[in-house]
Design an enzyme around this catalytic site. Structure first.
Site, PDB file in Angstrom:
ATOM      1  N   ASN A 239      26.987  29.238  35.208  1.00 18.63           N
ATOM      2  CA  ASN A 239      26.935  30.115  36.381  1.00 18.63           C
ATOM      3  C   ASN A 239      26.076  29.517  37.488  1.00 18.63           C
ATOM      4  O   ASN A 239      26.439  29.564  38.671  1.00 18.63           O
ATOM      5  CB  ASN A 239      26.385  31.483  35.974  1.00 18.63           C
ATOM      6  CG  ASN A 239      27.430  32.361  35.301  1.00 18.63           C
ATOM      7  OD1 ASN A 239      28.627  32.241  35.569  1.00 18.63           O
ATOM      8  ND2 ASN A 239      26.982  33.234  34.417  1.00 18.63           N
ATOM      9  N   GLU A 274      28.200  36.939  27.811  1.00 20.87           N
ATOM     10  CA  GLU A 274      28.928  35.818  27.203  1.00 20.87           C
ATOM     11  C   GLU A 274      28.960  35.934  25.685  1.00 20.87           C
ATOM     12  O   GLU A 274      29.142  34.951  24.976  1.00 20.87           O
ATOM     13  CB  GLU A 274      28.295  34.481  27.606  1.00 20.87           C
ATOM     14  CG  GLU A 274      26.892  34.244  27.103  1.00 20.87           C
ATOM     15  CD  GLU A 274      25.819  34.786  28.042  1.00 20.87           C
ATOM     16  OE1 GLU A 274      24.678  34.314  27.935  1.00 20.87           O
ATOM     17  OE2 GLU A 274      26.119  35.664  28.883  1.00 20.87           O
TER      18      GLU A 274
END
Length: 365
Positions: A239, A274
Site C-alpha cells: 500500500n 489483508e
C-alpha cells in the site's frame, strides 16, 4: 435463462440459519413487536370458527360444531403461546407452523361460507410469508404444497354446488398467491448473501463466516474440520509503495487464488484487512497439505508485485449442537489466529499448526 435457473438452483440448495435470523431481528429490538403481530394474526382462525358456530348457516351436525369449538380452543392456545412466551426455537416454530396450517384448513373446511374460506386462504399465505423469512426453501415448498392442496379440496364443494366461478376464483387466487412467499424468500436470500459478502473481494465477510460455519458445524460429520487463518506478509509495504488501489487489486487477486485453491465446499472468507479465513472439512494432516498449496498459490507474483502469506491452522471437532458450535468455531479461529501470528514472527511465508492444551504449536515446512 441460465442465470435464472442457476439462481433458483442456488436458492433451493441454500440453508437458512434460523437462530441467526432471529438474533438479527432481536438486535434491532423488533422481535417483541413481531411476536405480538404473529400472535394477533393467529386470532383470525378462532374468531372465524366462533362466528361460524354462531351464524344462522352454521353446520347442522353436532360433530362439526364440536370440532369447531375444539379449533377455537386450539387457536386461542396457539395465540397465547406467541403472546405470552419467548420466541420459539426452530423445532417448535416448525410445529407451530404445522398446527396453524391444519387448524386454518380445518376451519375453512367446516365453514360453509365462501368469505370465510377466502380469508382462510389469505391466512395460509401469511403463514407462507413467515416461513419464507425464517425457514429453508424445502420447508416453504412443503407449506406451499399444503396451501395448494387445501385450496383444491375447498374448491370441490363449490364445484359440486355448481358455483364454478367461486371455485375457480379460489384456485386461481391461491395459485397466484403461492408465488409470493418463494419470491420473497429469493429476495431475502439475495439480500442476505449481499450482506454476508465482502464488497471488495466477493468472498464471505467475517459475518458470513460466522453464519455458514454455524450451519456447517451444527451437522454431524465423519471427519474433523480445520480453520486456516491466512495473513499477507508485509502488505503495508504494498500500500505504501504502490498505493491503496493497487493494494486492493492484490487483495482481489489473492482472494480469487484462495477460492480456486481451496477444496470444493470450503468456507472461504475475508476476515478483515489483508487477513483471510478458510474452513475445510479435512483431518489435520490433509489440511496441512492444502494450506501449503494455498501458501504457494499466494506467493505467485501478481504482475510486478509478489506477496507471501503466513498461515495458522487449528483443528475443530463439530459437537452437533448449534449453540455450542458457534462458541467452538470462535475458539478455533482464535487458536488458528494465534498460530498465524507465530508464523509471522518466524519470518512469514510459513504454516504453523496450533497445538492442543498439552501440546505446543508446530511449524510445518
Amino acid at each position: 435463462m441460465l442465470g435464472e435457473l442457476r439462481l433458483i438452483r442456488d436458492w433451493w440448495r441454500e440453508d437458512v440459519d434460523y437462530r441467526w435470523v432471529v438474533d438479527a431481528i432481536a438486535t434491532r429490538s423488533a422481535l417483541g413487536a413481531l411476536k405480538t403481530a404473529v400472535g394477533l394474526c393467529g386470532l383470525a382462525a378462532p374468531i372465524i370458527a366462533v362466528l361460524t358456530v354462531l351464524s344462522p348457516t352454521r353446520p347442522t351436525d353436532s360433530v362439526s360444531c364440536v370440532l369447531l369449538w375444539l379449533l377455537v380452543g386450539s387457536g386461542v392456545a396457539w395465540c397465547a403461546r406467541w403472546l405470552l412466551r419467548p420466541w420459539p426455537g426452530e423445532t417448535e416454530s416448525l410445529v407451530l407452523i404445522a398446527v396453524a396450517d391444519v387448524c386454518v384448513t380445518a376451519v375453512c373446511a367446516l365453514s360453509p361460507g365462501y368469505v370465510a374460506r377466502a380469508v382462510g386462504m389469505m391466512m395460509l399465505l401469511i403463514i407462507g410469508i413467515y416461513v419464507s423469512a425464517l425457514h429453508s426453501p424445502k420447508v416453504l415448498a412443503a407449506q406451499t404444497a399444503w396451501s395448494l392442496l387445501a385450496a383444491g379440496l375447498l374448491a370441490v364443494p363449490l364445484l359440486r354446488s355448481g358455483d364454478v366461478s367461486s371455485a375457480m376464483i379460489m384456485i386461481l387466487g391461491m395459485a397466484a398467491a403461492v408465488i409470493v412467499p418463494p419470491g420473497l424468500q429469493i429476495c431475502y436470500s439475495l439480500l442476505r448473501n449481499e450482506m454476508l459478502c465482502d464488497p471488495l473481494t466477493r468472498l464471505l465477510s467475517r459475518r458470513g463466516l460466522d453464519y455458514y460455519s454455524a450451519i456447517w458445524f451444527a451437522r454431524p460429520a465423519a471427519s474433523s474440520s480445520c480453520v486456516m487463518m491466512i495473513d499477507l506478509d508485509r502488505f503495508k509495504v504494498v500500500n505504501d509503495t504502490h498505493g491503496h488501489a493497487v493494494g486492493d487489486e492484490v487483495l482481489v487477486a489473492t482472494a480469487e487464488r484462495l477460492r480456486r485453491a481451496a477444496p470444493r465446499g470450503s468456507i472461504v472468507s475475508r476476515f478483515g484487512g489483508e487477513e483471510f479465513a478458510i474452513v475445510v472439512r479435512l483431518p489435520i494432516d490433509a489440511a496441512v497439505a492444502v494450506a501449503d498449496e494455498l501458501r504457494r498459490a499466494v506467493a505467485e507474483p501478481i504482475g510486478s508485485i509478489a506477496v507471501t502469506a503466513s498461515i495458522g491452522l487449528a483443528a475443530f471437532a463439530a459437537p452437533g449442537d448449534p449453540a455450542r458450535a458457534c462458541e467452538l468455531v470462535r475458539q478455533t479461529i482464535c487458536a488458528a489466529d494465534g498460530a498465524m501470528y507465530r508464523a509471522k514472527q518466524q519470518g512469514g511465508n510459513a504454516i504453523v499448526v496450533a497445538g492442543s492444551v498439552s501440546e505446543p504449536a508446530r511449524q510445518v515446512g
